[in-house]
Design a protein around this motif. Sequence first.
Motif, short mmCIF file in Angstrom:
data_model
loop_
_atom_site.label_atom_id
_atom_site.label_comp_id
_atom_site.label_asym_id
_atom_site.label_seq_id
_atom_site.Cartn_x
_atom_site.Cartn_y
_atom_site.Cartn_z
N MET A 172 -7.08 13.54 -3.26
CA MET A 172 -6.91 12.28 -2.53
C MET A 172 -7.52 12.36 -1.14
O MET A 172 -8.16 11.42 -0.67
CB MET A 172 -5.43 11.92 -2.44
CG MET A 172 -4.84 11.51 -3.79
SD MET A 172 -3.07 11.24 -3.73
CE MET A 172 -3.03 9.62 -2.98
N TYR A 208 -10.24 10.22 -2.75
CA TYR A 208 -9.58 8.93 -2.85
C TYR A 208 -9.53 8.19 -1.51
O TYR A 208 -9.91 7.03 -1.40
CB TYR A 208 -8.17 9.13 -3.42
CG TYR A 208 -7.26 7.94 -3.31
CD1 TYR A 208 -7.42 6.84 -4.18
CD2 TYR A 208 -6.24 7.89 -2.36
CE1 TYR A 208 -6.59 5.75 -4.08
CE2 TYR A 208 -5.40 6.80 -2.27
CZ TYR A 208 -5.58 5.73 -3.12
OH TYR A 208 -4.76 4.64 -3.02
N ALA A 209 -9.10 8.91 -0.47
CA ALA A 209 -8.97 8.27 0.84
C ALA A 209 -10.35 7.94 1.39
O ALA A 209 -11.28 8.74 1.26
CB ALA A 209 -8.22 9.19 1.80
N VAL A 252 -0.78 6.65 1.76
CA VAL A 252 -0.36 7.28 0.50
C VAL A 252 -0.85 8.72 0.44
O VAL A 252 -0.12 9.64 0.08
CB VAL A 252 -0.90 6.47 -0.70
CG1 VAL A 252 -0.60 7.21 -2.01
CG2 VAL A 252 -0.27 5.09 -0.73
N THR A 253 -2.09 8.94 0.83
CA THR A 253 -2.64 10.29 0.82
C THR A 253 -1.84 11.21 1.74
O THR A 253 -1.50 12.34 1.38
CB THR A 253 -4.12 10.27 1.28
OG1 THR A 253 -4.81 9.30 0.50
CG2 THR A 253 -4.77 11.63 1.11
N GLY A 263 -3.64 1.41 3.61
CA GLY A 263 -2.61 1.89 2.71
C GLY A 263 -2.99 3.17 1.98
O GLY A 263 -2.17 4.07 1.82
N SER A 264 -4.25 3.32 1.58
CA SER A 264 -4.66 4.50 0.83
C SER A 264 -4.52 5.76 1.69
O SER A 264 -4.17 6.84 1.21
CB SER A 264 -6.11 4.35 0.38
OG SER A 264 -6.94 4.10 1.48
#
Lengths: 223, 247, 249
Positions: free
Chosen positions: B32, B36-37, B195-196, B191-192
């Motif tokens: 992430m 992802y991030a 979450v990460t 938001g990502s």
Amino acid sequence: MRRELGRIYAVAWKDLLSEIRTKEMFGGMAVFALLTIITFNFAFDLTGVDRAASGAGALWVAISFAAMLGLGRSIAVERDRGSLDGLLLCPVDRGVLYLGKLLSNLIFILLVEAISVPVFGALYDLPIYRPTLLLGLLLGTIGFAGIGTLFAVMASTTRAREILFPVLLFPVAVPVVIATVRVASMTLSGTTGDVGRWLNLLVGFDVVFLTIAFLVFDRIVEE
Amino acid sequence: MKQGSTRGLPGWRFAQGVGALAGVVMAIALYMAFVYAPADALQGDVQRIFYLHVPMAWVAFLAFFVTFIGGIGYLWKRHRGWDQLARASAEIGLVFTTIVLLSGSLWGKPIWGTWWTWDARLTTTLLLWFIYLAYFMLRSYVSDPERAARYAAVLGIFGFIDVPIIYKSVDWWRTLHPGPVVSTGGAAMPGSMVVTLLVALAATTLIYAYMLYQRFWIERTKDEIADYHYRLYERQLAREMREGASV
Amino acid sequence: MSDTRLRGAPPDLAPTSAPPSVRTVGVTKRYGRRGVLRGITLTVQPGERVALLGPNGAGKTTLLRILATLSRPTSGTVEIAGFRPDRDAQAVRSRLGVVAHQSYLYDDLTAEENLRFYARMYAVEDAAARIDEVLERVGLAGWRRERVRTFSRGMQQRLALARAMLHRPSVLLLDEPDSALDRAGVRILARLVEEHAAAGGTTVLTTHDLGLGLEVADRVVLLQQGQVVLDAPAADLDVAEIERRLGYR
């Protein structure tokens, strides 16, 4: 309660009486403090307009180093002479012994300040006789001596106690250093707006750490 | 071959589970953090160090809190299990704090253009590092382990209570000399990223829990080895004295 | 007139009903991997004078420090006059008079100032009169205004004895009290211990001087490697056997 106060006084009294006769500790501490102040003059320019800010720092470094020497010595002497055991044999709460040693240490440091602060003011031409500055110094000294007395007892039983003592004392004492220096430099430069919060911080530090030291002293001196 | 003995430890299976979970979550967190991030709009890829730096700082703080609790427990109950917990946790805390300081420097250099700044958080972390370094110096300078445990407990209590006071004092001190702001404010973060960060925090906490378990049993085993040496010597001495008496 | 007070035993310390002055059960002391005491069980009744003998490192000083509340046993229990140091430390401390290797005196205070300080710490009621008395007792009345720094080792040891008796303890713990004393000093010591016992007080002392031990004590306890290996009345003691065990022969 009154008897306990009398005993706290007695512990401090025998230190002061010994000191009055030998002048060993006070003399050494005062000379050291003055030399530190003078040395700072070579390290930084303390004659310029911003000397109020840096001068306050120099003053507190000089005092705290001298205090450290005195604190370490006052406990090491008791330990080496065995008289710490003599105190521990007395049917007295250990907190009383802590407060007694704290009181004599505090008086020594305040006496050193009584000499070095006016000299500092004269040498650098700073108006040091301000109530807030002196109050900050007093509160800072109480906190420094409070944790210093406890840590000096801890360090005194270890190998290399002269090294360990400052390593224990200085990081924990950082808030005292910052607050005391801020109060002094703000007073000297005339911006006394939020000097109150620093004095509050010092009061908080003193209350919290003197209470804990008082409570745990018993566990420090047992064997 | 030695595994047979470790399996007998209380909670061993559970700890193995935590360790495995830590590995899995860490792998996810790394994925992430790197994939992802999104890259930070201002800082670019460098900002990804944040997913290591911030969880480490939080967990280091947790570790010192455990040391604080262990110290109180030891002074109160005099049971050395509390001290074993305290020193195990302090050691992990010190390692994590070192990582926080180093990763912070690596992050600061490209962003602020300097390795170090006297910001309240950095300064507090540095002082924390010194206090717990003193904690281990203190332990090693005292020869009687029982006394070392008591002294360390006291320093662990003083050090932890001092943290908010140090933070406040440095914070106020800095207000006159504002330095670069570290805060990547939560509101501004996509938001990502949040979450990460949370997944990375979970991974770091699990690693801490697993390491704490291991360290705790190592510390306990060290003490038991010392006990064993003690008993061995005592038994040998008793035998010598018996023989001496019968001569 | 002051003799009864000097002897120090509280008047209510009737030998029949009183708890043992010293009672230890299975006391051990361990520093890390090193054991110093290995299960000391010892009972000393009021009025007894016990000499703790043993080679260096046998644990005599450690045992006395534990009895004096300066050190906590690793295991086992201690009672002084029925009080336990871990529960009622102040009650124990106020009943103990201790002389150790170190004098517990402050060099730059006079003899009298030292005693006045400790009188305050022990809350001695009639401090001034009591200080006169104990100084007289150890033969230092003429030196009361002299600083301890100017004293010889023997004089310091006498003053340490005076300090230990100041608060009328019922139990005297003396760690090699004869180490720096000349013959006159030893005679003073022996007389003090005897008078203390006559008044129902208890003495536990360590010494390397077997002669002194047998002269002063009515019971001998031999420690070796942190254990009691012999515990016998001084009267029916095989001196040669003790000397052999101590390695004097």
